[in-house]
Write a protein that holds these residues in place. Sequence first.
Motif, PDB file in Angstrom:
ATOM      1  N   ASN A 472     -25.312  26.949  27.355  1.00 50.42           N
ATOM      2  CA  ASN A 472     -25.199  25.661  28.056  1.00 50.42           C
ATOM      3  C   ASN A 472     -26.467  24.826  27.896  1.00 50.42           C
ATOM      4  O   ASN A 472     -26.414  23.607  27.687  1.00 50.42           O
ATOM      5  CB  ASN A 472     -24.912  25.885  29.544  1.00 50.42           C
ATOM      6  N   ASP A 476     -26.778  21.140  26.117  1.00 46.59           N
ATOM      7  CA  ASP A 476     -27.363  19.996  26.810  1.00 46.59           C
ATOM      8  C   ASP A 476     -28.473  19.377  25.952  1.00 46.59           C
ATOM      9  O   ASP A 476     -28.569  18.144  25.828  1.00 46.59           O
ATOM     10  CB  ASP A 476     -27.931  20.416  28.160  1.00 46.59           C
ATOM     11  N   ARG A 480     -28.590  15.568  24.064  1.00 51.19           N
ATOM     12  CA  ARG A 480     -29.699  14.621  24.299  1.00 51.19           C
ATOM     13  C   ARG A 480     -30.336  14.162  23.009  1.00 51.19           C
ATOM     14  O   ARG A 480     -30.822  13.030  22.907  1.00 51.19           O
ATOM     15  CB  ARG A 480     -30.758  15.260  25.207  1.00 51.19           C
TER      16      ARG A 480
END
Length: 481
Positions: A472, A476, A480
């Motif tokens: 996870n 993420d 970004r």
Amino acid sequence: MTTSKVALHGGGASKVSGIYEDHWTMYVLIDLLIGLAESITLEPPGTAGVGFEFFVDRAGTREWHQVKYQNSQLGKWTLAALQGEDVLKNFRSKLAGDERSTCVFVSAHAAHPLGKLCDHATESTSLAYFIAHFLSSKELTDAFNDLQHKHWNVTDQEAWTWLRSRIRTRTLDAWTLEERLRERAGAFLHGDPKDAVAALLGVVRGALYRPLDRDELIRRLAEDGTTLRGTGASATEVHAATERFRTGVEESLVNASFLAREEVPRITRCLRSSHSALVTGGKGCGKSAVLAGVVRELLLSDVEVLTIDVTRLVRETSSAEVGRTLGLATPPAAALAAVARNKPAVLAIDSLDSVGVNRDKPIELFRAVSEVMREATAYPNMAVLVSCRTEDLDTDTRLRSLVREPDPAAQFDVALLSREQAAGALVTAGHDLSKFDEDQITILRNPGNLRILTKVPPAELFDFATEQELINGYLDWAVRT
């Protein structure tokens, strides 16, 4: 071979045994056609041939074949049963009398524990290693001692050497042998495979008691209207397919480099001995990287290799279609065999689990991959290297049937990286080891986990306590950036 099929369905035991012997003789006879043998002598005359159906002269060796259909009383050939049929005695006579001789025992029933001892001896690098690591049970220890002292009267070093390189056992039921014979005949001879087998049988019947070489075999077949097939394959195409696989794997390596894996040399040794190999392990353990490492070692040692990544197949319904997907003009095994000729060859199949029952691939694709693997058995100089997730292999009987019947492959389970390897990769990627606790290092011993974290710049390192939190966090970060 219609008459043979009828006999196999309902003939007497001696007739079935004779047909089985004929099928194995013809199976080996095809070796002459492809340069794997120099000559074959069927039913050698005089005392030299006692106990053997034929011998084959290959480069530097004379190979004696003893064929026995089955042991109906026990369902296997124990050492006592083999000795009762003088098999061990006859083997000793050839092995002790001529250092060039090797012996092959063929039956529909397994020679146990002789076959197991041969496999273990082949995998061992020395007598000491064999005794320490492979005589793992009282049965095998007693069997080795019996061979050494009771049946052969040789030193332990001689017994190990014989088992390692001068004795082979083959276990093939009658139906499988007949199927493989037809596949071999169809692969190398024009026309209906049944007609090609019938032509081979005619040669067998008319060439007893004296050496038969390749030229005479081709001439006799031609007299019956049976001729050799052309190769129809390009080395460039085969090499290109394998190079695409290697390039794809290298793009997903940790820090763009191969990590040393102890399984690679072991698997390579197995394949060089013409034994097929099965590579297993959990998700992300590095099976594809191990496969690529083995392929690299094989190519360096002049072994021809063709690699198939099953994840890249979509809706192929036959081995011919798989070949076309790879850019080949013929099915994969036939293309590889044509390029290899009489050299060793390895057909490598990565991610077999992709066609398992728990995946979304069509059943037709499973059948196509199955056909590819089955066709590889038609070529005696070709070993098969397969990778498959352990969990899929354990739960999918279809996958198990592909890799374990009728000739089980040697299995190699890919272990996690060592702590030192994981730590070294983190340092190479620029990370500070002091920022990782031991639980995190343990998670990163999985190469798949380690690879994704080494992509994250040290300045953007995130915390994680489980594999899922690692994934996870990586996702993420990827979003970004």
